[in-house]
Design a protein around this motif. Structure first.
Motif, PDB file in Angstrom:
ATOM      1  N   GLN A 101       0.851  -1.191   0.000  1.00 45.34           N
ATOM      2  CA  GLN A 101       0.000   0.000   0.000  1.00 45.34           C
ATOM      3  C   GLN A 101       0.885   1.239   0.000  1.00 45.34           C
ATOM      4  O   GLN A 101       2.069   1.167   0.314  1.00 45.34           O
ATOM      5  N   LYS A 102       0.267   2.394  -0.280  1.00 43.20           N
ATOM      6  CA  LYS A 102       1.028   3.658  -0.228  1.00 43.20           C
ATOM      7  C   LYS A 102       1.662   3.861   1.142  1.00 43.20           C
ATOM      8  O   LYS A 102       2.751   4.400   1.247  1.00 43.20           O
ATOM      9  N   SER A 103       0.986   3.406   2.187  1.00 44.37           N
ATOM     10  CA  SER A 103       1.523   3.584   3.540  1.00 44.37           C
ATOM     11  C   SER A 103       2.774   2.745   3.786  1.00 44.37           C
ATOM     12  O   SER A 103       3.479   2.966   4.768  1.00 44.37           O
ATOM     13  N   ASP A 104       3.078   1.799   2.896  1.00 44.87           N
ATOM     14  CA  ASP A 104       4.299   0.994   3.005  1.00 44.87           C
ATOM     15  C   ASP A 104       5.501   1.676   2.351  1.00 44.87           C
ATOM     16  O   ASP A 104       6.628   1.214   2.497  1.00 44.87           O
ATOM     17  N   VAL A 105       5.261   2.751   1.617  1.00 40.73           N
ATOM     18  CA  VAL A 105       6.352   3.445   0.914  1.00 40.73           C
ATOM     19  C   VAL A 105       7.237   4.156   1.935  1.00 40.73           C
ATOM     20  O   VAL A 105       6.759   4.923   2.769  1.00 40.73           O
ATOM     21  N   VAL A 106       8.548   3.879   1.853  1.00 42.86           N
ATOM     22  CA  VAL A 106       9.493   4.480   2.794  1.00 42.86           C
ATOM     23  C   VAL A 106      10.427   5.491   2.132  1.00 42.86           C
ATOM     24  O   VAL A 106      11.029   6.321   2.812  1.00 42.86           O
ATOM     25  N   LYS A 107      10.560   5.434   0.803  1.00 44.54           N
ATOM     26  CA  LYS A 107      11.486   6.335   0.103  1.00 44.54           C
ATOM     27  C   LYS A 107      10.999   6.539  -1.316  1.00 44.54           C
ATOM     28  O   LYS A 107      10.575   5.595  -1.979  1.00 44.54           O
ATOM     29  N   CYS A 108      11.038   7.780  -1.785  1.00 48.08           N
ATOM     30  CA  CYS A 108      10.727   8.104  -3.179  1.00 48.08           C
ATOM     31  C   CYS A 108      11.815   9.015  -3.732  1.00 48.08           C
ATOM     32  O   CYS A 108      12.426   9.789  -2.990  1.00 48.08           O
ATOM     33  N   MET A 109      12.025   8.900  -5.027  1.00 42.37           N
ATOM     34  CA  MET A 109      12.934   9.799  -5.720  1.00 42.37           C
ATOM     35  C   MET A 109      12.152  10.400  -6.890  1.00 42.37           C
ATOM     36  O   MET A 109      11.603   9.662  -7.712  1.00 42.37           O
ATOM     37  N   ALA A 110      12.073  11.720  -6.916  1.00 47.40           N
ATOM     38  CA  ALA A 110      11.343  12.417  -7.964  1.00 47.40           C
ATOM     39  C   ALA A 110      12.333  13.099  -8.904  1.00 47.40           C
ATOM     40  O   ALA A 110      13.303  13.708  -8.455  1.00 47.40           O
ATOM     41  N   MET A 111      12.060  12.970 -10.191  1.00 49.71           N
ATOM     42  CA  MET A 111      12.868  13.644 -11.209  1.00 49.71           C
ATOM     43  C   MET A 111      11.953  14.570 -11.990  1.00 49.71           C
ATOM     44  O   MET A 111      10.907  14.129 -12.489  1.00 49.71           O
ATOM     45  N   LEU A 112      12.322  15.826 -12.072  1.00 44.60           N
ATOM     46  CA  LEU A 112      11.524  16.838 -12.767  1.00 44.60           C
ATOM     47  C   LEU A 112      12.361  17.468 -13.871  1.00 44.60           C
ATOM     48  O   LEU A 112      13.538  17.774 -13.662  1.00 44.60           O
ATOM     49  N   THR A 113      11.737  17.710 -15.012  1.00 45.85           N
ATOM     50  CA  THR A 113      12.470  18.365 -16.097  1.00 45.85           C
ATOM     51  C   THR A 113      12.510  19.881 -15.921  1.00 45.85           C
ATOM     52  O   THR A 113      13.279  20.551 -16.587  1.00 45.85           O
ATOM     53  N   ASP A 114      11.675  20.398 -15.022  1.00 53.11           N
ATOM     54  CA  ASP A 114      11.650  21.844 -14.771  1.00 53.11           C
ATOM     55  C   ASP A 114      11.392  22.072 -13.280  1.00 53.11           C
ATOM     56  O   ASP A 114      10.294  21.805 -12.791  1.00 53.11           O
ATOM     57  N   MET A 115      12.394  22.560 -12.569  1.00 55.99           N
ATOM     58  CA  MET A 115      12.238  22.765 -11.129  1.00 55.99           C
ATOM     59  C   MET A 115      11.229  23.868 -10.810  1.00 55.99           C
ATOM     60  O   MET A 115      10.774  23.967  -9.672  1.00 55.99           O
ATOM     61  N   LYS A 140       0.677  11.344   5.669  1.00 56.35           N
ATOM     62  CA  LYS A 140       1.673  11.453   6.734  1.00 56.35           C
ATOM     63  C   LYS A 140       1.733  10.137   7.477  1.00 56.35           C
ATOM     64  O   LYS A 140       0.696   9.474   7.611  1.00 56.35           O
ATOM     65  N   PRO A 141       2.839   9.723   7.979  1.00 60.91           N
ATOM     66  CA  PRO A 141       4.125  10.382   7.806  1.00 60.91           C
ATOM     67  C   PRO A 141       4.639  10.128   6.388  1.00 60.91           C
ATOM     68  O   PRO A 141       4.559   9.013   5.876  1.00 60.91           O
ATOM     69  N   TYR A 142       5.101  11.185   5.741  1.00 54.63           N
ATOM     70  CA  TYR A 142       5.559  11.088   4.360  1.00 54.63           C
ATOM     71  C   TYR A 142       6.852  10.274   4.275  1.00 54.63           C
ATOM     72  O   TYR A 142       7.680  10.317   5.187  1.00 54.63           O
ATOM     73  N   PRO A 143       7.020   9.550   3.161  1.00 54.54           N
ATOM     74  CA  PRO A 143       8.282   8.826   2.962  1.00 54.54           C
ATOM     75  C   PRO A 143       9.456   9.797   2.835  1.00 54.54           C
ATOM     76  O   PRO A 143       9.272  10.969   2.500  1.00 54.54           O
ATOM     77  N   ALA A 144      10.651   9.295   3.085  1.00 54.46           N
ATOM     78  CA  ALA A 144      11.845  10.079   2.773  1.00 54.46           C
ATOM     79  C   ALA A 144      11.805  10.327   1.265  1.00 54.46           C
ATOM     80  O   ALA A 144      11.287   9.505   0.510  1.00 54.46           O
ATOM     81  N   ARG A 145      12.348  11.459   0.821  1.00 55.50           N
ATOM     82  CA  ARG A 145      12.247  11.775  -0.601  1.00 55.50           C
ATOM     83  C   ARG A 145      13.407  12.626  -1.058  1.00 55.50           C
ATOM     84  O   ARG A 145      13.914  13.467  -0.320  1.00 55.50           O
ATOM     85  N   SER A 146      13.803  12.412  -2.288  1.00 53.64           N
ATOM     86  CA  SER A 146      14.777  13.250  -2.977  1.00 53.64           C
ATOM     87  C   SER A 146      14.104  13.781  -4.226  1.00 53.64           C
ATOM     88  O   SER A 146      13.212  13.139  -4.778  1.00 53.64           O
ATOM     89  N   ALA A 147      14.537  14.937  -4.687  1.00 53.62           N
ATOM     90  CA  ALA A 147      14.019  15.488  -5.941  1.00 53.62           C
ATOM     91  C   ALA A 147      15.200  16.026  -6.741  1.00 53.62           C
ATOM     92  O   ALA A 147      16.077  16.690  -6.179  1.00 53.62           O
ATOM     93  N   PHE A 148      15.199  15.717  -8.012  1.00 54.93           N
ATOM     94  CA  PHE A 148      16.290  16.116  -8.886  1.00 54.93           C
ATOM     95  C   PHE A 148      15.745  16.779 -10.140  1.00 54.93           C
ATOM     96  O   PHE A 148      14.697  16.398 -10.641  1.00 54.93           O
ATOM     97  N   SER A 149      16.494  17.703 -10.651  1.00 54.59           N
ATOM     98  CA  SER A 149      16.203  18.283 -11.947  1.00 54.59           C
ATOM     99  C   SER A 149      16.976  17.487 -12.990  1.00 54.59           C
ATOM    100  O   SER A 149      18.162  17.216 -12.816  1.00 54.59           O
ATOM    101  N   VAL A 150      16.292  17.081 -14.033  1.00 51.69           N
ATOM    102  CA  VAL A 150      16.918  16.331 -15.120  1.00 51.69           C
ATOM    103  C   VAL A 150      16.622  17.048 -16.438  1.00 51.69           C
ATOM    104  O   VAL A 150      15.653  17.790 -16.532  1.00 51.69           O
ATOM    105  N   SER A 151      17.450  16.816 -17.418  1.00 49.69           N
ATOM    106  CA  SER A 151      17.259  17.527 -18.676  1.00 49.69           C
ATOM    107  C   SER A 151      16.150  16.921 -19.526  1.00 49.69           C
ATOM    108  O   SER A 151      15.494  17.636 -20.286  1.00 49.69           O
ATOM    109  N   GLU A 152      15.923  15.618 -19.376  1.00 49.14           N
ATOM    110  CA  GLU A 152      14.923  14.967 -20.222  1.00 49.14           C
ATOM    111  C   GLU A 152      14.495  13.649 -19.589  1.00 49.14           C
ATOM    112  O   GLU A 152      15.275  12.988 -18.918  1.00 49.14           O
TER     113      GLU A 152
END
Length: 164
Positions: free
Chosen positions: A107-121, A137-149
């Motif tokens: 389930q979504k509540s089992d998610v502990v980590k996400c990584m998001a990639m966006l082409t436009d910050m 809540k509680p939200y998973p740990a998360r990283s977000a990165f800008s990528v070119s494509e």
């Protein structure tokens, strides 16, 4: 801050980051293996590769023990990228993640980590609004990165790890 000082600070930060990562990998590689009830038995769970990427060379998810590693998802629906911008793509991406989780008993509540990639910050705030509405809540740990494509011209891709 002068340009020279800024350049020096960036290079020093990069060097420190690489050093810390190298130390972490070294410690992890030399750590004692997990043991079961018998000190001579090493507890190990083999990876289970789930689903497939269709025409693409990847698994939909991989389960090791009770941890599920999901491949990145984009806002595809019925084989096409949804239209409507970052909010619509983010919603569909998270719906796709939820469908994959449910398919494999998570389930979504089992998610502990996400990584998001966006082409436009500049889309980060809109992404966060949808993410906050879809994840609890509680939200998973998360990283977000800008990528070119991203694949298929997507504006956002998200990959997650879930654990029970």
């Amino acid at each position: 801050m002068s340009k020279t000082t800024k350049t020096f600070t960036i290079k020093l930060s990069q060097t420190l980051l690489v050093s810390v990562c190298a130390i972490g990998f070294t410690i992890g590689a030399n750590a004692a293996p997990a043991v079961g009830t018998n000190a001579n038995t090493i507890a190990k769970s083999s990876p289970v590769f789930l689903g497939n990427g269709g025409d693409y060379p990847f698994s939909e998810a991989v389960r090791i023990g009770n941890t599920l590693y999901l491949s990145g998802q984009i806002g595809f629906k019925e084989g096409k990228l949804v239209k409507g911008g970052i909010k619509t793509e983010t919603k569909q991406t998270l719906d796709n993640i939820n469908a994959t989780l449910l398919k494999y008993g998570y389930q979504k509540s089992d998610v502990v980590k996400c990584m998001a990639m966006l082409t436009d910050m500049d889309d980060f705030d809109d992404f966060n609004k949808v993410y906050q509405a879809e994840m609890a809540k509680p939200y998973p740990a998360r990283s977000a990165f800008s990528v070119s494509e991203l694949a298929a011209g997507a504006s956002v891709e998200v990959e997650c790890i879930a654990a029970k």
